[in-house]
Write a protein that holds these residues in place. Structure first.
Motif, PDB file in Angstrom:
ATOM      1  N   VAL A 198       0.807  -1.457   0.706  1.00 24.90           N
ATOM      2  CA  VAL A 198      -0.155   0.149   0.454  1.00 24.90           C
ATOM      3  C   VAL A 198       0.875   1.527   0.580  1.00 24.90           C
ATOM      4  O   VAL A 198       0.478   1.592  -1.275  1.00 24.90           O
ATOM      5  CB  VAL A 198      -0.972   0.027   1.383  1.00 24.90           C
ATOM      6  CG1 VAL A 198      -1.635   1.321   1.467  1.00 24.90           C
ATOM      7  CG2 VAL A 198      -1.985  -1.165   0.878  1.00 24.90           C
ATOM      8  N   PRO A 199       2.184   1.184   1.065  1.00 22.26           N
ATOM      9  CA  PRO A 199       2.637   2.086   0.984  1.00 22.26           C
ATOM     10  C   PRO A 199       3.511   2.686  -0.200  1.00 22.26           C
ATOM     11  O   PRO A 199       3.564   3.891  -0.729  1.00 22.26           O
ATOM     12  CB  PRO A 199       3.473   3.083   2.167  1.00 22.26           C
ATOM     13  CG  PRO A 199       3.243   1.609   2.365  1.00 22.26           C
ATOM     14  CD  PRO A 199       2.498   0.751   1.726  1.00 22.26           C
ATOM     15  N   TYR A 200       3.574   1.559  -1.723  1.00 17.52           N
ATOM     16  CA  TYR A 200       4.727   1.711  -2.237  1.00 17.52           C
ATOM     17  C   TYR A 200       2.754   2.629  -3.585  1.00 17.52           C
ATOM     18  O   TYR A 200       3.791   2.794  -3.787  1.00 17.52           O
ATOM     19  CB  TYR A 200       5.333   0.786  -2.732  1.00 17.52           C
ATOM     20  CG  TYR A 200       6.313   0.087  -2.096  1.00 17.52           C
ATOM     21  CD1 TYR A 200       7.487   0.404  -2.305  1.00 17.52           C
ATOM     22  CD2 TYR A 200       5.886  -0.803  -0.812  1.00 17.52           C
ATOM     23  CE1 TYR A 200       8.449   0.397  -1.243  1.00 17.52           C
ATOM     24  CE2 TYR A 200       6.941  -1.129   0.056  1.00 17.52           C
ATOM     25  CZ  TYR A 200       8.245  -0.100  -0.492  1.00 17.52           C
ATOM     26  OH  TYR A 200       9.510  -0.344   0.780  1.00 17.52           O
ATOM     27  N   ILE A 201       2.123   2.119  -3.656  1.00 22.45           N
ATOM     28  CA  ILE A 201       1.104   2.488  -4.223  1.00 22.45           C
ATOM     29  C   ILE A 201       1.041   3.568  -4.278  1.00 22.45           C
ATOM     30  O   ILE A 201       1.292   4.595  -5.443  1.00 22.45           O
ATOM     31  CB  ILE A 201      -0.519   1.458  -4.082  1.00 22.45           C
ATOM     32  CG1 ILE A 201      -0.378  -0.040  -4.196  1.00 22.45           C
ATOM     33  CG2 ILE A 201      -1.256   2.352  -4.813  1.00 22.45           C
ATOM     34  CD1 ILE A 201      -1.665  -0.562  -3.704  1.00 22.45           C
ATOM     35  N   ALA A 202       1.043   4.266  -3.239  1.00 21.05           N
ATOM     36  CA  ALA A 202       0.802   5.803  -3.193  1.00 21.05           C
ATOM     37  C   ALA A 202       2.183   6.078  -3.746  1.00 21.05           C
ATOM     38  O   ALA A 202       2.231   7.638  -4.285  1.00 21.05           O
ATOM     39  CB  ALA A 202       1.276   6.293  -1.581  1.00 21.05           C
ATOM     40  N   THR A 203       3.388   5.558  -4.129  1.00 20.94           N
ATOM     41  CA  THR A 203       4.871   6.022  -4.200  1.00 20.94           C
ATOM     42  C   THR A 203       4.522   6.626  -5.567  1.00 20.94           C
ATOM     43  O   THR A 203       4.728   7.091  -6.438  1.00 20.94           O
ATOM     44  CB  THR A 203       5.836   5.274  -3.523  1.00 20.94           C
ATOM     45  OG1 THR A 203       5.916   5.273  -2.692  1.00 20.94           O
ATOM     46  CG2 THR A 203       7.247   5.560  -4.484  1.00 20.94           C
ATOM     47  N   ALA A 204       3.666   4.774  -6.393  1.00 20.72           N
ATOM     48  CA  ALA A 204       3.389   5.096  -7.339  1.00 20.72           C
ATOM     49  C   ALA A 204       3.066   6.029  -8.459  1.00 20.72           C
ATOM     50  O   ALA A 204       3.239   6.406  -9.179  1.00 20.72           O
ATOM     51  CB  ALA A 204       2.941   3.699  -7.597  1.00 20.72           C
ATOM     52  N   VAL A 205       1.590   6.526  -7.506  1.00 20.19           N
ATOM     53  CA  VAL A 205       0.990   7.278  -8.168  1.00 20.19           C
ATOM     54  C   VAL A 205       1.460   8.411  -7.702  1.00 20.19           C
ATOM     55  O   VAL A 205       1.280   9.291  -9.019  1.00 20.19           O
ATOM     56  CB  VAL A 205      -0.024   7.557  -6.581  1.00 20.19           C
ATOM     57  CG1 VAL A 205      -1.126   8.770  -7.693  1.00 20.19           C
ATOM     58  CG2 VAL A 205      -1.315   6.522  -7.189  1.00 20.19           C
ATOM     59  N   ARG A 206       2.557   8.973  -6.844  1.00 21.30           N
ATOM     60  CA  ARG A 206       3.053  10.024  -6.776  1.00 21.30           C
ATOM     61  C   ARG A 206       4.138  10.179  -8.809  1.00 21.30           C
ATOM     62  O   ARG A 206       4.429  11.135  -9.329  1.00 21.30           O
ATOM     63  CB  ARG A 206       4.282  10.025  -6.482  1.00 21.30           C
ATOM     64  CG  ARG A 206       4.568  11.503  -5.547  1.00 21.30           C
ATOM     65  CD  ARG A 206       5.589  11.612  -4.579  1.00 21.30           C
ATOM     66  NE  ARG A 206       6.016  10.687  -3.457  1.00 21.30           N
ATOM     67  CZ  ARG A 206       7.295  10.670  -3.926  1.00 21.30           C
ATOM     68  NH1 ARG A 206       8.216  11.291  -4.554  1.00 21.30           N
ATOM     69  NH2 ARG A 206       7.865   9.402  -3.165  1.00 21.30           N
ATOM     70  N   MET A 207       4.750   8.935  -8.563  1.00 18.79           N
ATOM     71  CA  MET A 207       5.795   8.911  -9.819  1.00 18.79           C
ATOM     72  C   MET A 207       4.402   8.986 -10.865  1.00 18.79           C
ATOM     73  O   MET A 207       5.116   9.932 -11.827  1.00 18.79           O
ATOM     74  CB  MET A 207       5.733   7.306 -10.134  1.00 18.79           C
ATOM     75  CG  MET A 207       6.642   7.283  -8.327  1.00 18.79           C
ATOM     76  SD  MET A 207       8.924   8.179  -8.582  1.00 18.79           S
ATOM     77  CE  MET A 207       9.218   6.657 -10.207  1.00 18.79           C
ATOM     78  N   GLY A 208       3.552   8.561 -10.907  1.00 23.68           N
ATOM     79  CA  GLY A 208       3.033   8.453 -12.215  1.00 23.68           C
ATOM     80  C   GLY A 208       2.167   9.990 -11.986  1.00 23.68           C
ATOM     81  O   GLY A 208       1.877  10.447 -13.467  1.00 23.68           O
ATOM     82  N   VAL A 209       1.741  10.485 -11.510  1.00 24.46           N
ATOM     83  CA  VAL A 209       0.893  12.457 -11.927  1.00 24.46           C
ATOM     84  C   VAL A 209       2.362  13.021 -12.307  1.00 24.46           C
ATOM     85  O   VAL A 209       1.666  13.572 -12.958  1.00 24.46           O
ATOM     86  CB  VAL A 209       0.879  12.684  -9.894  1.00 24.46           C
ATOM     87  CG1 VAL A 209       0.633  14.340  -9.586  1.00 24.46           C
ATOM     88  CG2 VAL A 209      -0.611  12.437  -9.824  1.00 24.46           C
ATOM     89  N   SER A 210       3.257  12.984 -12.299  1.00 26.17           N
ATOM     90  CA  SER A 210       4.259  14.167 -12.700  1.00 26.17           C
ATOM     91  C   SER A 210       4.507  13.021 -13.830  1.00 26.17           C
ATOM     92  O   SER A 210       4.978  14.540 -15.023  1.00 26.17           O
ATOM     93  CB  SER A 210       5.764  14.025 -11.537  1.00 26.17           C
ATOM     94  OG  SER A 210       5.762  12.948 -11.643  1.00 26.17           O
ATOM     95  N   ARG A 211       4.613  12.309 -14.424  1.00 28.07           N
ATOM     96  CA  ARG A 211       5.341  11.921 -15.411  1.00 28.07           C
ATOM     97  C   ARG A 211       3.788  11.886 -16.810  1.00 28.07           C
ATOM     98  O   ARG A 211       3.766  12.248 -18.195  1.00 28.07           O
ATOM     99  CB  ARG A 211       5.518  10.430 -15.405  1.00 28.07           C
ATOM    100  CG  ARG A 211       6.599  10.207 -15.070  1.00 28.07           C
ATOM    101  CD  ARG A 211       7.074   8.954 -14.824  1.00 28.07           C
ATOM    102  NE  ARG A 211       7.677   8.713 -16.605  1.00 28.07           N
ATOM    103  CZ  ARG A 211       8.659   8.244 -16.576  1.00 28.07           C
ATOM    104  NH1 ARG A 211       9.728   8.221 -16.243  1.00 28.07           N
ATOM    105  NH2 ARG A 211       9.058   7.694 -18.231  1.00 28.07           N
ATOM    106  N   GLY A 212       2.584  12.181 -15.790  1.00 32.60           N
ATOM    107  CA  GLY A 212       1.551  12.335 -16.813  1.00 32.60           C
ATOM    108  C   GLY A 212       1.485  13.639 -16.756  1.00 32.60           C
ATOM    109  O   GLY A 212       0.514  13.627 -18.403  1.00 32.60           O
ATOM    110  N   LEU A 213       1.696  14.462 -16.463  1.00 31.83           N
ATOM    111  CA  LEU A 213       1.778  15.454 -16.848  1.00 31.83           C
ATOM    112  C   LEU A 213       2.975  16.379 -17.830  1.00 31.83           C
ATOM    113  O   LEU A 213       2.024  17.103 -19.070  1.00 31.83           O
ATOM    114  CB  LEU A 213       2.169  16.773 -15.546  1.00 31.83           C
ATOM    115  CG  LEU A 213       1.128  18.021 -15.434  1.00 31.83           C
ATOM    116  CD1 LEU A 213       0.474  17.982 -15.508  1.00 31.83           C
ATOM    117  CD2 LEU A 213       2.073  18.908 -14.520  1.00 31.83           C
ATOM    118  N   ILE A 214       3.681  15.341 -18.090  1.00 34.19           N
ATOM    119  CA  ILE A 214       4.330  15.451 -19.218  1.00 34.19           C
ATOM    120  C   ILE A 214       4.136  15.444 -20.316  1.00 34.19           C
ATOM    121  O   ILE A 214       3.771  15.640 -22.086  1.00 34.19           O
ATOM    122  CB  ILE A 214       5.936  14.925 -19.020  1.00 34.19           C
ATOM    123  CG1 ILE A 214       6.172  15.696 -17.771  1.00 34.19           C
ATOM    124  CG2 ILE A 214       6.932  15.196 -20.184  1.00 34.19           C
ATOM    125  CD1 ILE A 214       7.896  14.347 -17.564  1.00 34.19           C
TER     126      ILE A 214
END
Lengths: 275, 276
Positions: A198-214
């Motif tokens: 679960v904590p890594y899922i949150a990390t994953a979403v954080r990674m995805g959020v900035s890359r999605g913006l690109i």
């Protein structure tokens, strides 16, 4: 130098010993620091732009950049385009998260799948998304789908990669304990693997959020006839540097806010972890 | 007195190991490591048996075989007369590294085994409270493992093992990671609790004093590959306090076990590590 050190040593000796305090800022101190920091940055920008003699095409004044907010609103191109971009981004991110989390859990959790599918995920993750542009244009043409697809292709692999790795960090001793209480494969997954990722899922979403913006920005650069990124490209072609800077600031503010939000989520999700 | 959960009623021993051999493949060394060879041991229902041996002698491996977590290469383990094919609800394991779920509270961890065995019902809450009280953790129900000391964590591990009301308790060096003073205190408490609940206990340790303080019988294991060297009965009533340590019989027993272990230290390891 040495004189001040000895004087300091003397004063500390005469006073009662100060308690050891960890060097952290209070919530209020943090806010004050941030506000002062931003204010200084804006003032410095304004002064440099005005006094340095650099042409305003390269560095417009800060006030001109802020003025674009009102100019764009007056032209009626601010909120509409922001809304379009936001919609595309949110749809893309929702699709990415919904698809990538189960996919990452599955591939990361099953060794043979990881062997087979893993390399493709990594390939997609490391591939610059710009390279996919011509392909996407061929597949879906210049439309909203292309933009959503770019967001998904940018954010998705990043999320998958983090979750795949998280599935490998599961403590074997916890799995053994679960098995000792007669847990089956399914129970081990839901009661050990899932909670520990679960904590890594949150990390994953954080990674995805900035890359999605690109991904969103690339999409708007090449495939759009609307959206805030498209307005930025137009402004650039018209040498309206203040507008380009303004939209840049909007992007920055948006991504900082998103990352802040996801960091907060991450903290909430890993409350049981030792600091 | 010990055998209170004698409901099994059968004459078969709680645990019976016959000719258990376990070998691990070591990919890095490209060889096979024989951890246990022809290991025989019998534990009667309600009996407390400690296993002592040099480190790496395979005593923990034996416990894992009895737990159903490691399949033996040869031989067989019977639990209450039935061959072990995997973990079962009549057995519970207490692990050296506690193995608590860090995202669960004390209460949640104690509940864990019951959930896995699908035995949660209306009486569960009360039962969990009872075992939390038994191990002395009342008031810490909402705490997370990271907030607890090593000794307290192992109390949670013990409560988690006891709450499923097993007839056999498998304890793999449960106090090895606990500080020395807490360890002594927990030995006393463990003695008291097990006397109360009446399980058969297989207790792995490398502490001779711990072995004597707790056990009905002590199994001394040889160097790797592990094999029973000698089984020694302990002549004191159980549960017993630390005061037995001053008795001449205790000191004699201690010397005897030490000399057995010491002899093992001097056996030639290279001879022992030969492949299958």
């Amino acid at each position: 130098m040495s004189a001040t050190t000895t004087r300091e040593a003397e004063t500390t000796r005469s006073r009662p010993p100060a308690p050891v305090r960890p060097r952290t800022f209070s919530r209020r101190q943090k806010i004050v620091i941030t506000v002062v920091n931003l204010a200084l940055f804006c003032v410095a920008w304004e002064l440099v732009a005005r006094l340095s003699g650099v042409p305003s095409l390269l560095v417009p004044t800060f006030s001109a950049v802020v003025g674009e907010f009102f100019a764009m609103r007056q032209e009626g191109i601010l909120w509409a385009n922001l809304w379009i971009s936001l919609q595309i981004y949110l749809v893309g991110m929702a699709l990415s998260i919904l698809a990538a989390i189960p996919f990452g859990l599955l591939v990361g959790g099953i060794k043979i799948l990881d062997r087979i599918v893993g390399p493709y995920v990594w390939a997609l993750y490391t591939l610059p998304r710009l390279i996919l542009m011509p392909l996407i244009l061929l597949w879906v043409g210049i439309n909203d789908t292309a933009r959503v697809l770019l967001v998904v292709l940018s954010a998705g692999p990043a999320i998958i990669v983090v979750i795949m790795d998280a599935m490998k960090t599961i403590e074997p001793s916890l799995v053994r304990a679960a098995r000792s209480f007669c847990a089956g494969r399914r129970q081990v997954f839901t009661h050990v693997a899932l909670p520990s990722t679960v904590p890594y899922i949150a990390t994953a979403v954080r990674m995805g959020v900035s890359r999605g913006l690109i991904g969103l920005f690339i999409g708007e650069l090449f495939t759009a006839a609307d959206g805030i990124g498209y307005v930025m490209v137009l402004a650039g072609r018209q040498f309206n540097s203040a507008r380009v800077y303004f939209i840049l600031l909007v992007f920055v503010a948006f991504s900082v806010a998103l990352v802040g939000l996801t960091q907060w989520l991450e903290k909430k999700a890993s409350i049981w972890r030792s600091a | 007195m010990e055998v209170m959960q004698g409901g099994t009623g059968s004459a078969s021993p709680a645990i019976e190991a016959r000719g258990v051999t376990v070998a691990y493949e070591r990919a890095r060394h490209k060889d096979t490591l024989v951890a246990l060879q022809d290991f025989d041991l019998e534990i009667r229902s309600g009996e407390f048996v400690t296993v002592v041996g040099p480190s790496g002698c395979g005593k923990s491996t034996f416990l894992n075989v009895v737990a159903g977590l490691v399949p033996p290469a040869r031989g067989e383990v019977f639990v209450e007369g039935k061959p072990v094919r995997g973990p079962g609800p009549e057995r519970s394991v207490v692990f050296q590294d506690y193995a608590l779920m860090p995202w669960r509270t004390v209460e949640g961890n104690v509940r864990f085994g019951l959930e896995m065995q699908r035995r949660v019902d209306r009486s569960t809450r009360e039962r969990i409270a009872r075992y939390i009280e038994m191990v002395g953790l009342t008031g810490f129900e909402r705490a997370y493992p990271r907030e607890l000391s090593g000794g307290m964590r192992q109390r949670v591990g013990l409560a988690r093992a006891l709450v499923t009301e097993p007839r056999i308790l498998l304890m793999d060096e449960p106090l090895a990671a606990v500080d020395a003073m807490t360890r002594e205190l927990m030995q006393d408490e463990l003695s008291r609790i097990v006397a109360e609940t009446g399980q058969a206990v297989l207790f792995i340790t490398h502490s001779v004093d711990e072995a004597i303080t707790l056990a009905d019988r002590i199994a001394v294991v040889t160097n790797r590959p592990g094999r029973i060297k000698e089984i020694i009965p302990v002549p004191f009533q159980r549960p017993r306090g630390r005061d037995v340590r001053n008795l001449p019989d205790y000191i004699a027993l201690r010397d005897r076990i030490w000399s057995l272990l010491e002899a093992e230290r001097h056996t030639n390891r290279s001879q022992v590590e030969a492949g299958v």
